[in-house]
Design a protein around this motif. Structure first.
Motif, short mmCIF file in Angstrom:
data_model
loop_
_atom_site.label_atom_id
_atom_site.label_comp_id
_atom_site.label_asym_id
_atom_site.label_seq_id
_atom_site.Cartn_x
_atom_site.Cartn_y
_atom_site.Cartn_z
N TYR A 143 10.01 3.82 2.76
CA TYR A 143 10.92 4.97 2.94
C TYR A 143 10.88 5.51 4.37
O TYR A 143 11.90 6.00 4.88
CB TYR A 143 10.59 6.07 1.93
N ALA A 144 9.73 5.43 5.02
CA ALA A 144 9.66 5.86 6.42
C ALA A 144 10.61 5.01 7.27
O ALA A 144 11.39 5.54 8.09
CB ALA A 144 8.23 5.72 6.94
N ARG A 145 10.58 3.71 7.06
CA ARG A 145 11.44 2.82 7.83
C ARG A 145 12.91 2.95 7.44
O ARG A 145 13.81 2.86 8.29
CB ARG A 145 10.96 1.38 7.67
N GLN A 146 13.17 3.19 6.16
CA GLN A 146 14.56 3.41 5.73
C GLN A 146 15.15 4.65 6.40
O GLN A 146 16.31 4.67 6.78
CB GLN A 146 14.60 3.57 4.21
N MET A 147 14.33 5.70 6.54
CA MET A 147 14.84 6.93 7.16
C MET A 147 15.21 6.70 8.62
O MET A 147 16.22 7.24 9.10
CB MET A 147 13.79 8.04 7.04
N ILE A 148 14.44 5.90 9.30
CA ILE A 148 14.76 5.58 10.69
C ILE A 148 16.10 4.84 10.77
O ILE A 148 16.91 5.07 11.68
CB ILE A 148 13.64 4.74 11.34
N GLN A 149 16.34 3.97 9.81
CA GLN A 149 17.61 3.23 9.80
C GLN A 149 18.80 4.14 9.51
O GLN A 149 19.90 3.91 10.00
CB GLN A 149 17.55 2.11 8.76
N LEU A 150 18.56 5.17 8.70
CA LEU A 150 19.67 6.04 8.26
C LEU A 150 19.87 7.26 9.16
O LEU A 150 20.86 7.98 8.99
CB LEU A 150 19.40 6.52 6.83
N LYS A 151 18.98 7.51 10.10
CA LYS A 151 18.99 8.78 10.83
C LYS A 151 20.29 9.03 11.60
O LYS A 151 20.67 10.18 11.80
CB LYS A 151 17.80 8.86 11.77
N ASN A 152 20.96 7.98 12.01
CA ASN A 152 22.21 8.15 12.76
C ASN A 152 23.45 8.01 11.87
O ASN A 152 24.57 7.98 12.38
CB ASN A 152 22.28 7.15 13.91
N GLY A 153 23.25 7.95 10.57
CA GLY A 153 24.38 7.86 9.66
C GLY A 153 24.99 6.47 9.62
O GLY A 153 24.32 5.47 9.90
N MET A 154 26.28 6.44 9.27
CA MET A 154 27.00 5.17 9.17
C MET A 154 28.21 5.19 10.09
O MET A 154 28.80 6.24 10.33
CB MET A 154 27.46 4.94 7.72
N PRO A 155 28.60 4.02 10.62
CA PRO A 155 29.75 4.00 11.51
C PRO A 155 31.06 4.26 10.78
O PRO A 155 31.27 3.77 9.66
CB PRO A 155 29.71 2.58 12.09
N VAL A 156 31.91 5.07 11.39
CA VAL A 156 33.28 5.26 10.91
C VAL A 156 34.21 5.08 12.11
O VAL A 156 33.79 5.08 13.27
CB VAL A 156 33.47 6.66 10.29
N GLU A 162 39.87 11.13 19.75
CA GLU A 162 39.17 11.69 18.58
C GLU A 162 37.80 11.02 18.47
O GLU A 162 37.66 9.81 18.68
CB GLU A 162 40.00 11.40 17.33
N LEU A 163 36.78 11.79 18.12
CA LEU A 163 35.44 11.25 17.90
C LEU A 163 34.96 11.66 16.52
O LEU A 163 34.86 12.85 16.21
CB LEU A 163 34.47 11.79 18.96
N ASN A 164 34.67 10.67 15.68
CA ASN A 164 34.24 10.94 14.30
C ASN A 164 32.82 10.43 14.08
O ASN A 164 32.47 9.33 14.53
CB ASN A 164 35.17 10.24 13.30
N ARG A 165 32.04 11.24 13.40
CA ARG A 165 30.68 10.84 13.04
C ARG A 165 30.45 11.10 11.56
O ARG A 165 30.92 12.09 11.01
CB ARG A 165 29.66 11.61 13.88
N TYR A 166 29.70 10.20 10.95
CA TYR A 166 29.36 10.29 9.52
C TYR A 166 27.84 10.25 9.41
O TYR A 166 27.22 9.23 9.73
CB TYR A 166 29.98 9.10 8.78
#
Length: 513
Positions: A143-156, A162-166
């Protein structure tokens, strides 16, 4: 960051490991009978009323006493968690992950000590306790490593100008209700997932095994977790369980336990209480009625070995345990006879002495399992076992009941003990129908050399975790994400790539440039 690697299990055929485990048991023995406080914020609170944790293999032996919370203390814990959330949610994901990695390193250095405590408190033989501790380490690391992967969200996508972040943000205060059968791994995993995602937690461990949870709370504090992020609150379900679930500041409930309690939580969590401004999320794993199918085209020795190990490991007290063996009639007698031979070879005794099987958890479990054994004598043919002794500890002999009707209670109801029912099928198609005829859908296994039947089962065997040519227990974090369908829960897939998102909510931010 170093990639996730599964924590290896201890090889107890080596004399050095045997000696190390025996030393750990002596250390735990010297610590028995201690008092453990509630932990709310930075306060350690002792109460007059206690929860007494006893050794299920020797009910005279007290493992420890934990202070018992009431509603007033439950309210204090929720308020503390809510206040702490305002700062913890802003902590950098890397910093939260680092705490989990530090905790996993501490536990790894003390691995046998934690396992020995599980042997004493939960009645786990050495290999079962070792696997429980290894899984706790795995959850923290994964879970520690998963959080690092998810910290920047997902690309949209973004359009010109326009700048969009998810991105993902934490939910809030979580109530973690952990079970007694994996009192370290599941407790640590559900708690750590919530925390690393940025939530704060009120942890109510199972009353049958609260001491290992107290030790885990100490480890998290040593690893640098700020006060108030994890609040340790042993207590009864009737006294504080409903109160925590109903509380308007509770944002989500993470529960592992029985079907009936899970349904009660799901129902209560669906109601919006005064002052509540969200729909509560429920993450639930609620048990199983798991089947191993044996095809006529199969390795029959593998089939018998898989059934016995899956049915009787940790006295059948796993939601993934094989409680139903459905055998195609061509090979039914052979597999039944071999499984009976293997079962009669199993050793049952005090888990500190490292037999194959120890006790069931307490008197209530003993009485329940023995009542199903009596039922089995009327619903089928008793092949092995059928005996129990609770004079010193809660010991039940591994039991096989043959020729059981697929619709019988023994084949339909979760027993959570060392009983496996054998049922005969005319062919593989009927075996698959029988395997699917319960309200649960957690694990299942198929022993077959037929690629055609494998593919049929892959599509039609309705379980969350399906295994070919092996037993139906022993999911490994990061390898076999775990969770089931129907009355087995919300298919949360613990130890998988989607699990942390259950503890977060997605936020879209759009800026015109």
């Amino acid at each position: 960051m170093i990639p996730y690697k599964h924590e290896p299990l201890t090889d107890f055929s080596k004399s050095s490991n045997i000696a190390a485990y025996q030393s750990a048991l002596k250390k735990i023995q010297s610590q028995l009978g201690r008092d453990y406080p509630l932990v709310i914020g930075n306060k350690k609170i002792m109460t007059e009323e206690k929860i007494i944790s006893r050794n299920p293999a020797d009910k005279r032996e007290v493992i420890g006493l934990t202070s018992k919370a009431n509603k007033e203390l439950a309210e204090k814990a929720v308020q503390t968690a809510a206040e702490t959330f305002e700062s913890w949610r802003k902590a950098e994901p890397e910093a939260r992950a680092d705490i989990l990695l530090k905790a996993s390193a501490i536990i790894r250095r003390r691995k046998h000590e934690f396992s020995a405590l599980l042997t004493k408190e939960a009645g786990k033989p050495w290999s079962e306790a070792d696997a429980d501790t290894a899984e706790a380490i795995d959850f923290l690391e994964y879970y520690a490593r998963q959080m690092i992967q998810l910290k920047n969200g997902m690309p949209v996508k973004s359009r010109p100008g326009e700048l969009n972040r998810y991105s993902y943000i934490p939910l809030g205060v979580g109530i973690v209700l952990s079970p007694w059968n994996f009192p370290f791994a599941i407790m640590a995993g559900t708690t750590a997932a919530a925390i690393v995602a940025g939530n704060t937690v009120v942890l109510k461990p199972a009353s049958a095994a609260p001491v290992v949870a107290a030790k885990f709370v100490e480890v998290m504090e040593e690893a640098g977790l700020p006060a108030g992020v994890l609040n340790y609150l042993p207590g009864s379900g009737t006294d504080i369980g409903d109160y925590l679930v109903d509380h308007p500041q509770t944002r989500f409930i993470s529960f592992t336990g029985s079907r009936d309690v899970g349904l009660r939580i799901f129902e209560r969590a669906s109601k919006v209480n005064e002052g509540q401004i969200w729909l509560k999320r429920v993450i639930a794993e609620m048990g199983g009625k798991d089947t191993i199918i044996v095809d006529k085209e199969a390795d029959l020795e593998l089939a018998a070995q898989s059934i016995v190990k899956s049915a009787f490991g940790f006295s059948g007290q796993k939601c993934s345990a094989c409680s139903r063996a459905v055998i195609v009639e061509d090979v039914y007698d052979h597999v039944l006879q071999r499984a009976a031979e293997l079962t009669k070879e199993l050793s049952v005794g005090n888990p500190a002495d490292n037999p194959f099987m120890g006790p069931v958890i307490d008197q209530s479990a003993f009485d329940k399992v023995m009542s199903y054994i009596q039922l089995g004598k009327t619903e089928g043919r008793m092949i092995t076992g059928g005996e129990g002794d609770s004079s010193h500890g809660y010991f039940i002999q591994p039991t096989i009941v043959a020729d059981v009707d697929p619709q019988s209670r023994l084949m339909q109801e979760e027993i959570f003990g060392p009983i496996v029912a054998f049922s005969k099928a005319k062919n593989f198609h009927e075996a698959l129908e029988i395997a699917n005829n319960t309200e649960y859908g957690l694990t299942g296994a198929v022993i077959t050399n037929s690629r055609e039947n494998m593919e049929r089962a892959r599509k039609d065997f309705h379980v969350g975790n399906l295994y070919f040519n092996r037993g139906c227990t022993g999911a490994v974090v990061g390898y076999q994400p775990f969770g089931g369908f129907n009355m087995s829960g919300t298919d949360s897939k613990a130890g998988g790539p989607d699990y942390l998102q259950l503890h977060m909510q997605a936020k879209t931010v759009s800026e015109m440039l």
